[in-house]
Design an enzyme around this catalytic site. Structure first.
Site, PDB file in Angstrom:
ATOM      1  N   GLU A 274     121.328  37.071  47.656  1.00  0.00           N
ATOM      2  CA  GLU A 274     121.330  36.661  49.067  1.00  0.00           C
ATOM      3  C   GLU A 274     119.988  36.080  49.504  1.00  0.00           C
ATOM      4  OE1 GLU A 274     122.108  40.390  51.030  1.00  0.00           O
ATOM      5  OE2 GLU A 274     124.220  40.423  50.499  1.00  0.00           O
ATOM      6  N   GLY A 276     117.383  33.911  51.499  1.00  0.00           N
ATOM      7  CA  GLY A 276     117.353  33.216  52.782  1.00  0.00           C
ATOM      8  C   GLY A 276     116.107  32.349  52.856  1.00  0.00           C
ATOM      9  N   ARG A 277     114.982  33.029  53.129  1.00  0.00           N
ATOM     10  CA  ARG A 277     113.699  32.352  53.301  1.00  0.00           C
ATOM     11  C   ARG A 277     113.367  31.380  52.161  1.00  0.00           C
ATOM     12  NH1 ARG A 277     109.630  34.679  56.122  1.00  0.00           N
ATOM     13  NH2 ARG A 277     110.687  36.678  55.907  1.00  0.00           N
ATOM     14  N   CYS A 347     103.850  32.221  79.309  1.00  0.00           N
ATOM     15  CA  CYS A 347     102.996  33.158  80.038  1.00  0.00           C
ATOM     16  C   CYS A 347     102.934  34.514  79.328  1.00  0.00           C
ATOM     17  CB  CYS A 347     103.515  33.321  81.451  1.00  0.00           C
ATOM     18  SG  CYS A 347     103.730  31.735  82.241  1.00  0.00           S
TER      19      CYS A 347
HETATM   20  C1  LIG Z   1     117.670  38.923  55.891  1.00  0.00           C
HETATM   21  C2  LIG Z   1     118.523  39.328  54.771  1.00  0.00           C
HETATM   22  C3  LIG Z   1     118.517  38.611  53.565  1.00  0.00           C
HETATM   23  C4  LIG Z   1     117.599  37.442  53.309  1.00  0.00           C
HETATM   24  O1  LIG Z   1     116.260  37.799  53.260  1.00  0.00           O
HETATM   25  P1  LIG Z   1     115.171  36.697  52.842  1.00  0.00           P
HETATM   26  O2  LIG Z   1     113.891  37.409  52.875  1.00  0.00           O
HETATM   27  O3  LIG Z   1     115.234  35.629  53.890  1.00  0.00           O
HETATM   28  O4  LIG Z   1     115.531  36.188  51.509  1.00  0.00           O
HETATM   29  C5  LIG Z   1     119.392  39.005  52.571  1.00  0.00           C
HETATM   30  N1  LIG Z   1     120.225  40.061  52.745  1.00  0.00           N
HETATM   31  C6  LIG Z   1     120.261  40.764  53.886  1.00  0.00           C
HETATM   32  C7  LIG Z   1     121.180  41.904  54.012  1.00  0.00           C
HETATM   33  C8  LIG Z   1     119.404  40.434  54.933  1.00  0.00           C
HETATM   34  O5  LIG Z   1     119.430  41.156  56.061  1.00  0.00           O
END
Ligand SMILES: *Cc1c(COP(=O)(O)O)cnc(C)c1O
Length: 426
Positions: A274, A276-277, A347
Site C-alpha cells: 500500500e 502512498g507517499r 492568521c
Molecule cells: C497512510 C497509509 C498508507 C500509505 O502510507 P505512505 O507512507 O503514504 O506510504 C498505507 N496503508 C495505510 C493503512 C495507511 O493508513
C-alpha cells in the site's frame, strides 16, 4: 527517486511544459503533477515484486484526484481506501472494486455497506467491535465480508511520532496476541471470511529494518493461523516507505522490494502493498507567488499566496520542502541570498511553509516551487480562512490538463443556509 522537474535555461519545467506558462493560465497557488514521474515511480516500486503474486494498492489518501487514481489504475494498480468517500472516488475513477482494500480504525455501518455491495477485495479490520459490526452488516446483506485483521507488530518505525502507527500505544491495529483470539472468533462468524493478515507500521520510514521485523512477526502469525486451519491468502504489509525531502536517504524501492520478496517468497500467498507517499510525493510541486517581503526585528518574512491550508505538512510535522525559484539567475533578479521564513496569509503563527530558510533573494511577483508536495499536499488542504482550494494540473509531455479547477467563492458557501428566523431583520 528521479523526477521530471528540471531547469532549462534557468527556467523551471515540468516535463516539457514551462511552469510559468501553467501559472499564467491557471493562477497560483497551483499543484502541478508529472504523469511521467507518477508512472515511473509506480514501475520502479512494482518491479522487484514481479516474480511474486502481488497487488500494489495505491494508498489514495496521499493524493486522491480522479486523474491520479486513473493513472495508477491504468498501470494495474489497486487502491487502498480509508473512507466511504475514498471508495466513491476510486469507483468514479474506474477502479475495479475487486482491487480495493479498505483500511481505517473507524469504519461506519453505512461505509461498510457501500464497500460490501461494491464487492471489494478485503476489509482490514482494526478492532473486535468493528469485526462484530461488519459480521452483522454482511449477514444482513446476505454476503460474506473478506477480512484481514490489522495487526500491530509493535515495532518502532523510527519516524515522526504523528506518522508512526505500529507501536503498542498507537490507536491502530490489534496486538499480535489478541489478534489470534479474534481470528478464532472471526472463523466462526457467518458474515466473515478470513482471507488475510495486514499491518501498516507508519509513514516516511527511512530504514528497512522495521519493515523486515514487522514482516517476520506477521510470518509467525500466519504460520500459527494456518496451523489452526485458517486460510490465509493475502499478506498486506501496508505502505510507509519514505522519500528524500531533504537530507534523508531512505532505502531504494529496489532494496525494499528485494528484502521483502526474500522474506515472503516461500509463503504461498498474494502480497499486497500500500504505497502512498512514495508514488506521488516527488511527482508533485506546489507553485506559489511572492506577495511581499517584510523585515521583522529578528527575521525576514517572505509572504506568499500559498498557506498552511494548501500545504499543512510544515506546520503539522515540521516537514521540510525544498524551495526552488521558477526563474533562477534572472538578469534583473535581486542579488545575494536571504535567510527567511516563507509564510502564508493565514492568521496563525503556525502558518509557515519553510522556516529560517537560506535561499536566493526574492522579490514581489516571483514564482516559487515547493518541491515534493505531491503527497499529503492537496489531499490535506482545507478552506481555513475561507481560502478556495488550489487548482491541480497534470502535465504529460508537452501537454497539460487542469485536473481540478480552482475553487470559487461560491464553492466556499455551497450547502450553507441561514435559517429564516435569523435571516429576518427586524
Ligand atoms: C497512510 C497509509 C498508507 C500509505 O502510507 P505512505 O507512507 O503514504 O506510504 C498505507 N496503508 C495505510 C493503512 C495507511 O493508513
Amino acid at each position: 527517486m528521479m523526477h521530471h522537474f528540471r531547469y532549462l535555461n534557468d527556467e523551471l519545467y515540468c516535463e516539457d511544459v514551462p511552469v510559468q506558462q501553467i501559472c499564467e493560465k491557471v493562477g497560483t497557488p497551483v499543484f502541478i503533477y508529472s504523469r511521467g514521474t507518477l508512472e515511473r515511480h509506480f514501475r520502479i516500486f512494482e518491479e522487484p515484486f514481479s516474480s511474486l503474486d502481488h497487488l500494489v494498492c495505491y494508498s489514495m489518501k496521499a493524493c486522491s484526484n480522479l486523474a491520479i487514481l486513473r493513472t495508477f489504475a491504468n498501470l494495474g494498480s489497486g487502491i487502498d481506501i480509508v473512507s466511504g468517500g475514498e471508495l466513491f472516488r476510486a469507483l468514479k475513477a474506474g477502479v475495479d472494486a475487486s482491487r480495493i482494500v479498505y483500511s481505517g480504525v473507524g469504519k461506519k455501518a453505512s461505509e461498510m455497506d457501500e464497500a460490501l455491495t461494491s464487492g471489494i477485495l478485503m476489509f482490514n479490520v482494526e478492532s473486535e467491535e468493528e469485526l462484530a459490526l461488519l459480521d452483522q452488516r454482511a449477514t444482513s446483506l446476505g454476503r460474506k465480508a473478506p477480512i484481514a485483521l490489522r495487526v500491530n507488530p509493535d515495532v518502532d518505525p523510527l519516524t515522526h511520532p504523528y506518522i508512526s502507527t505500529g507501536l503498542k500505544n498507537n490507536k491502530f491495529g490489534i496486538d499480535v496476541e489478541r489478534s489470534l483470539n479474534l481470528y478464532r472468533k472471526a472463523k466462526e462468524m457467518t458474515g466473515i471470511e478470513v482471507v488475510g493478515v495486514d499491518c501498516h507500521i507508519g509513514s516516511q520510514l527511512t530504514e528497512l529494518s522495521p519493515f523486515l521485523e514487522a514482516t517476520d512477526r506477521l510470518k509467525n502469525l500466519i504460520g500459527t493461523l494456518r496451523f489452526e486451519g485458517l486460510e490465509v491468502r493475502y499478506l498486506d504489509i501496508g505502505g510507509g516507505l519514505g522519500i528524500p525531502y531533504d537530507e534523508e536517504a531512505p532505502p531504494l524501492p529496489s532494496a525494499y522490494g528485494e528484502a521483502i520478496v526474500g522474506r515472503v517468497r516461500d509463503l504461498d500467498l498474494k502480497l499486497i502493498l500500500e504505497p502512498g507517499r512514495l508514488l506521488v510525493g516527488n511527482a508533485g510541486i506546489l507553485i506559489t507567488r511572492v506577495l511581499y517581503q517584510k523585515q521583522g526585528s529578528e527575521k525576514t518574512f517572505v509572504i506568499v499566496d500559498a498557506a498552511m491550508n494548501d500545504l499543512i505538512r510544515p506546520s503539522l510535522y515540521k516537514a521540510h520542502h525544498s524551495v526552488w525559484k521558477v526563474y533562477r539567475n534572472a538578469a534583473d533578479a535581486p542579488e545575494g541570498r536571504v535567510i527567511a521564513d516563507l509564510v502564508g496569509p493565514i492568521c496563525e503563527s503556525g502558518d509557515f511553509l519553510a522556516q529560517s530558510r537560506d535561499m536566493d533573494a526574492v522579490r514581489s511577483g516571483d514564482l516559487l516551487a515547493l518541491m515534493s508536495a505531491g503527497a499529503y499536499g492537496f489531499s490535506m488542504s482545507s478552506n481555513y480562512n475561507s481560502r478556495p482550494k488550489a487548482a491541480e494540473v497534470l502535465v504529460d509531455g508537452g501537454n497539460y490538463w487542469i485536473i481540478r479547477e480552482r475553487e470559487t467563492y461560491e464553492d466556499l458557501i455551497r450547502g450553507e443556509h441561514i435559517p429564516p428566523d435569523i435571516f429576518q431583520t427586524s
